[in-house]
Write a protein that holds these residues in place. Structure first.
Motif, PDB file in Angstrom:
ATOM      1  N   ILE A 201       3.935   2.066  -0.983  1.00 39.55           N
ATOM      2  CA  ILE A 201       3.232   1.128  -0.108  1.00 39.55           C
ATOM      3  C   ILE A 201       1.876   1.743   0.224  1.00 39.55           C
ATOM      4  O   ILE A 201       1.789   2.791   0.859  1.00 39.55           O
ATOM      5  CB  ILE A 201       4.047   0.867   1.175  1.00 39.55           C
ATOM      6  CG1 ILE A 201       5.394   0.227   0.811  1.00 39.55           C
ATOM      7  CG2 ILE A 201       3.270  -0.022   2.133  1.00 39.55           C
ATOM      8  CD1 ILE A 201       6.320   0.059   1.982  1.00 39.55           C
ATOM      9  N   GLN A 202       0.818   1.080  -0.196  1.00 39.72           N
ATOM     10  CA  GLN A 202      -0.517   1.625  -0.041  1.00 39.72           C
ATOM     11  C   GLN A 202      -1.356   0.847   0.966  1.00 39.72           C
ATOM     12  O   GLN A 202      -2.568   1.014   1.030  1.00 39.72           O
ATOM     13  CB  GLN A 202      -1.225   1.671  -1.398  1.00 39.72           C
ATOM     14  CG  GLN A 202      -0.510   2.576  -2.406  1.00 39.72           C
ATOM     15  CD  GLN A 202      -1.193   2.609  -3.749  1.00 39.72           C
ATOM     16  OE1 GLN A 202      -1.818   1.644  -4.171  1.00 39.72           O
ATOM     17  NE2 GLN A 202      -1.087   3.738  -4.436  1.00 39.72           N
ATOM     18  N   ASN A 203      -0.709  -0.013   1.744  1.00 37.26           N
ATOM     19  CA  ASN A 203      -1.419  -0.777   2.760  1.00 37.26           C
ATOM     20  C   ASN A 203      -0.798  -0.465   4.115  1.00 37.26           C
ATOM     21  O   ASN A 203       0.426  -0.534   4.270  1.00 37.26           O
ATOM     22  CB  ASN A 203      -1.320  -2.279   2.445  1.00 37.26           C
ATOM     23  CG  ASN A 203      -2.032  -3.138   3.467  1.00 37.26           C
ATOM     24  OD1 ASN A 203      -1.445  -3.452   4.505  1.00 37.26           O
ATOM     25  ND2 ASN A 203      -3.265  -3.512   3.181  1.00 37.26           N
ATOM     26  N   ASP A 204      -1.633  -0.103   5.098  1.00 38.19           N
ATOM     27  CA  ASP A 204      -1.071   0.326   6.379  1.00 38.19           C
ATOM     28  C   ASP A 204      -0.389  -0.802   7.136  1.00 38.19           C
ATOM     29  O   ASP A 204       0.550  -0.571   7.897  1.00 38.19           O
ATOM     30  CB  ASP A 204      -2.145   0.994   7.246  1.00 38.19           C
ATOM     31  CG  ASP A 204      -3.331   0.085   7.514  1.00 38.19           C
ATOM     32  OD1 ASP A 204      -3.436  -0.964   6.859  1.00 38.19           O
ATOM     33  OD2 ASP A 204      -4.164   0.447   8.376  1.00 38.19           O
ATOM     34  N   MET A 205      -0.819  -2.063   6.916  1.00 40.24           N
ATOM     35  CA  MET A 205      -0.143  -3.170   7.595  1.00 40.24           C
ATOM     36  C   MET A 205       1.241  -3.413   7.003  1.00 40.24           C
ATOM     37  O   MET A 205       2.186  -3.742   7.724  1.00 40.24           O
ATOM     38  CB  MET A 205      -1.008  -4.428   7.541  1.00 40.24           C
ATOM     39  CG  MET A 205      -2.323  -4.286   8.322  1.00 40.24           C
ATOM     40  SD  MET A 205      -3.260  -5.814   8.471  1.00 40.24           S
ATOM     41  CE  MET A 205      -2.271  -6.721   9.655  1.00 40.24           C
ATOM     42  N   LEU A 206       1.379  -3.233   5.708  1.00 41.31           N
ATOM     43  CA  LEU A 206       2.714  -3.310   5.106  1.00 41.31           C
ATOM     44  C   LEU A 206       3.597  -2.188   5.641  1.00 41.31           C
ATOM     45  O   LEU A 206       4.793  -2.388   5.885  1.00 41.31           O
ATOM     46  CB  LEU A 206       2.622  -3.219   3.583  1.00 41.31           C
ATOM     47  CG  LEU A 206       2.099  -4.447   2.832  1.00 41.31           C
ATOM     48  CD1 LEU A 206       2.029  -4.163   1.341  1.00 41.31           C
ATOM     49  CD2 LEU A 206       2.961  -5.670   3.103  1.00 41.31           C
ATOM     50  N   SER A 207       3.004  -1.019   5.842  1.00 47.16           N
ATOM     51  CA  SER A 207       3.758   0.101   6.417  1.00 47.16           C
ATOM     52  C   SER A 207       4.210  -0.215   7.836  1.00 47.16           C
ATOM     53  O   SER A 207       5.315   0.172   8.252  1.00 47.16           O
ATOM     54  CB  SER A 207       2.899   1.370   6.413  1.00 47.16           C
ATOM     55  OG  SER A 207       2.581   1.760   5.098  1.00 47.16           O
ATOM     56  N   MET A 208       3.377  -0.943   8.581  1.00 45.92           N
ATOM     57  CA  MET A 208       3.746  -1.330   9.942  1.00 45.92           C
ATOM     58  C   MET A 208       4.928  -2.305   9.923  1.00 45.92           C
ATOM     59  O   MET A 208       5.826  -2.221  10.761  1.00 45.92           O
ATOM     60  CB  MET A 208       2.547  -1.948  10.659  1.00 45.92           C
ATOM     61  CG  MET A 208       1.421  -0.958  10.947  1.00 45.92           C
ATOM     62  SD  MET A 208      -0.128  -1.756  11.448  1.00 45.92           S
ATOM     63  CE  MET A 208       0.345  -2.372  13.082  1.00 45.92           C
TER      64      MET A 208
END
Length: 302
Positions: A201-208
């Motif tokens: 996962i390279q997107n911080d919103m997806l990580s959230m």
């Protein structure tokens, strides 16, 4: 020819009562459109030459179908060396492939009984019927094996559902005096594929979103950027890009067909909805501390 085949395939499914999505024009894409009729969902890819299917595209097509509980299907005309046969099921990288005419037959209840595989063409047989007829007629395994020109062990495999060459199937059918061929059900097109592709996962919103307890499958060749499973809901997730309006329109259309929610995650936005898809910005997402809160906000903005 692909453009014509794509339009014809979509029209054929629509005439057969399928609710079909628009054609996905955003490239690259692992599929061209989706189609649903009752509880049957198809993820369709169309290629004139099926040899153009890459392993990367095939893997994503299979993964999407698995997570959407759908049947992946490639409609094609030929390989680089020869036209595809009708009434025959082919595979490339485990993706089931049929011709337009075979699809038309399937939609009218005439399913293929022949599968193309390395080494030739194989018939799908009703193993339980072979055993029933053999026992009713007092035919031993050895006797049937001699007639078919195979071993006793191979006959046992046929009775357990193993495919046979067309020549062997014809010998068994002729000797038993009844048709023992078994048409495939569309769900049986899917050969067992239990695999996962590790994607960071390279997107911080997806990580959230993942931190809320969601599972995230980033996609590389789809109009949406990820599939997320949260509680009992499956979400199609988009991330803002320069073609967001076009991407949102396609995502919204696909969501209605697959009957799943969609959401756009955007760093900062005054909009709450684009083309029917809820929009959540980073600040709003940071205030959500449990999964139901995210789902409630998505439903509120749909």
């Amino acid at each position: 020819m692909k453009k014509e085949l794509l339009a014809d395939t979509r029209e054929l499914l629509a005439r057969a009562g399928f609710y079909v999505s628009d054609i996905c024009n955003i490239r690259p894409s692992s599929f061209d459109f989706v189609a649903r009729r009752d509880d049957t969902l198809l993820v369709i890819k169309v290629l004139n030459n099926i040899d153009a299917l890459s392993e990367e595209v095939a893997n994503e097509l299979l993964l999407l179908a698995k997570h959407l509980d759908a049947v992946p299907l490639l409609i094609g005309n030929r390989t680089s060396s020869a036209p595809l046969e009708n009434e025959t099921l082919y595979y490339r990288y485990r993706v089931p492939i049929i011709t337009y005419d075979t699809l038309n037959d399937c939609l009218h209840g005439i399913m293929p009984i022949i599968t193309a595989a390395p080494g030739g063409f194989y018939a799908n047989m009703d193993g339980s019927k072979i055993r029933q007829l053999r026992e009713e007629k007092g035919i031993s395994l050895g006797q049937l094996a001699r007639v078919a020109g195979v071993s006793r062990r191979t006959i046992r495999m046929y009775e357990q559902g193993e495919r046979a060459t067309i020549e062997v199937a014809e010998k068994i059918s002729s000797f038993l005096g009844e048709d023992i061929l078994k048409p495939l059900d569309m769900r049986e097109f899917i050969e067992g594929y239990e695999f996962e592709i590790e994607r960071r996962i390279q997107n911080d919103m997806l990580s959230m979103v993942e931190s809320l307890g969601a599972s995230i499958l980033p996609t590389l060749r789809s109009p949406f950027n990820a599939i997320s499973e949260l509680l009992d809901d499956l979400l199609l997730v988009g991330i803002k890009d320069r073609r967001i309006a076009e991407r949102a329109r396609i995502m919204s259309n696909i969501s209605r067909v697959v009957e799943r929610h969609s959401v756009f995650l955007i760093e900062s936005s005054s909009k709450k909805n684009i083309e029917g898809i809820p929009v959540i910005d980073k600040k709003e997402l940071s205030r959500i501390d449990e999964p139901l809160g995210l789902l409630d906000l998505i439903r509120e903005r749909e």
